[in-house]
Design an enzyme around this catalytic site. Sequence first.
Site, PDB file in Angstrom:
ATOM      1  N   LYS A  37     -25.848 -15.387  22.082  1.00  0.00           N
ATOM      2  CA  LYS A  37     -25.197 -14.279  21.273  1.00  0.00           C
ATOM      3  C   LYS A  37     -24.416 -14.948  20.180  1.00  0.00           C
ATOM      4  CE  LYS A  37     -22.151 -10.161  21.788  1.00  0.00           C
ATOM      5  NZ  LYS A  37     -21.418  -9.445  22.655  1.00  0.00           N
ATOM      6  N   SER A 112     -22.196  -4.591  22.897  1.00  0.00           N
ATOM      7  CA  SER A 112     -22.369  -5.265  21.788  1.00  0.00           C
ATOM      8  C   SER A 112     -23.615  -6.402  21.923  1.00  0.00           C
ATOM      9  CB  SER A 112     -21.190  -5.680  21.169  1.00  0.00           C
ATOM     10  OG  SER A 112     -20.626  -6.632  22.187  1.00  0.00           O
ATOM     11  N   SER A 136     -19.976  -5.015  27.027  1.00  0.00           N
ATOM     12  CA  SER A 136     -21.011  -5.427  26.328  1.00  0.00           C
ATOM     13  C   SER A 136     -22.529  -6.255  26.810  1.00  0.00           C
ATOM     14  CB  SER A 136     -20.391  -6.315  25.272  1.00  0.00           C
ATOM     15  OG  SER A 136     -19.781  -5.313  24.273  1.00  0.00           O
TER      16      SER A 136
HETATM   17  N1  GLN Z   1     -18.093  -1.035  23.549  1.00  0.00           N
HETATM   18  C1  GLN Z   1     -16.593  -1.963  23.995  1.00  0.00           C
HETATM   19  C2  GLN Z   1     -16.042  -2.168  22.596  1.00  0.00           C
HETATM   20  O1  GLN Z   1     -16.314  -1.578  21.590  1.00  0.00           O
HETATM   21  C3  GLN Z   1     -16.989  -3.173  24.607  1.00  0.00           C
HETATM   22  C4  GLN Z   1     -17.458  -4.091  23.789  1.00  0.00           C
HETATM   23  C5  GLN Z   1     -17.629  -5.372  24.416  1.00  0.00           C
HETATM   24  O2  GLN Z   1     -17.724  -5.461  25.655  1.00  0.00           O
HETATM   25  N2  GLN Z   1     -17.622  -6.217  23.533  1.00  0.00           N
HETATM   26  O3  GLN Z   1     -14.923  -2.628  22.664  1.00  0.00           O
END
Ligand code: GLN
Length: 432
Positions: A37, A112, A136
């Site tokens: 990532k 994400s 994410s």
């Molecule tokens: N969707 C969650 C957020 O926007 C989780 C994102 C993540 O785990 N990086 O914070």
Amino acid sequence: MGIFAFSAPDPCNAFITRIPEAEYGDGKLAGVSIAVKDNISTKGIPTTCGSKILEGYIPPYDAHVVELLRAEGAAIVGKTNMDEFGMGTTTENSAYGPTLNPADRERVPGGSSGGSAAAVASGMVAMALGTDTGGSIRCPAAFCGIVGMKPTYGRVSRYGLVAYANSLEQIGPMAANVPDISLLLQVLTCHDPRDSTSITAPYTHTPDPDIHGLKVGVPEEYFGKGVDPRVASIVWEGISLLERLGAEIITCRMPSMDYALAAYYVTCMSEASSNLARFDGVRYGPPADPKKQWHESFQERRRDGFGKEVRRRVMLGTFALSSGYYGKYYAKAQSARRNVAADFSRLFSEVDVLAGPTMPTIAFRVGEKSDPLSMYLSDILTVPANLAGVPAISVPCGKVDGMPVGLQIMGRWCADERVIDVAYAFEEGVSA
Ligand code: GLN
């Protein structure tokens, strides 16, 4: 030693940077293609976090996990697309365009870590690293039909991860099946003095599918309001499979779920506002007018360099931490967070693991979550594990409308081994 020629087409826009000729070495992951990532630092390879503000940044060092992958001979073939700094549930909030879901390109892959999930699901790579602050890794794993795991907080070093919300996030493995997740976790868990939250708990386990007598708790709240009934029913079928495999199913309650999402968003935005203060746009990102005064060009660079969602969160987080409001928002969120942790400890004195859906719905259509609140709401089933720091995995559990659904298994603090065993039993049970 060798060269991995990485020329697979990328119709889903899973990658931001590709390494067409990736070197690999000897070890447990000799020659295995791995995507990383793009918020995890890679020496000599651009690391953008999906943001314009880091355009042109090439890290001078490897993250701890990248050192470990290289030491075991992996071929790191590229950096995957993501919501900017990890802020999102769809991989649409990227300065490098959205990633699409390999199962249906009109839908999002989740986020994400959507690029990592799409790269594995489409067979471009064998395994990938993601990061999970509030879901994410597990959300895109569920939406794309692969396995993804958030390890216990502290078990994998965050050294070299560009921080979004430190107290919540973990780097973790994504792969097509549970044994591969287990292998990758063996490589990733290693104490690192450069991350002050790193614990000494190497994972050396081999998955064992025997779950006879295991107690599986099912919180009613995981099948509550907002959960698509078709998703609920297929996940219940999955839970009955665990029962047929010898587990005892016990329904239970998690009352702290009422406040978990609010606690998560106040906490992550507060931490983000502080973490992202370091991006002044001076060395990297879109250039500013040198004739302007410092405070003006600083504002301009941050306005132009960050996307809309990041700006929203920095502003809300700054507000939540400001004097006069701190007690009302940040401190309150921390007490709600303690209630979530207390619920988990109470439940884990009665059951071995908790199970439920990973996401309340199947993957959204591209553009469907235009209102931020409706997107935030879809994280309700994943954020509790981050608030409590416990391990959680998502494993494929059938399809609704042709789209994958994930079964989520959460475990006691540092019982990553048990979570993997249950996921493995399930995976083997489904294919039997
Ligand atoms: N969707 C969650 C957020 O926007 C989780 C994102 C993540 O785990 N990086 O914070």
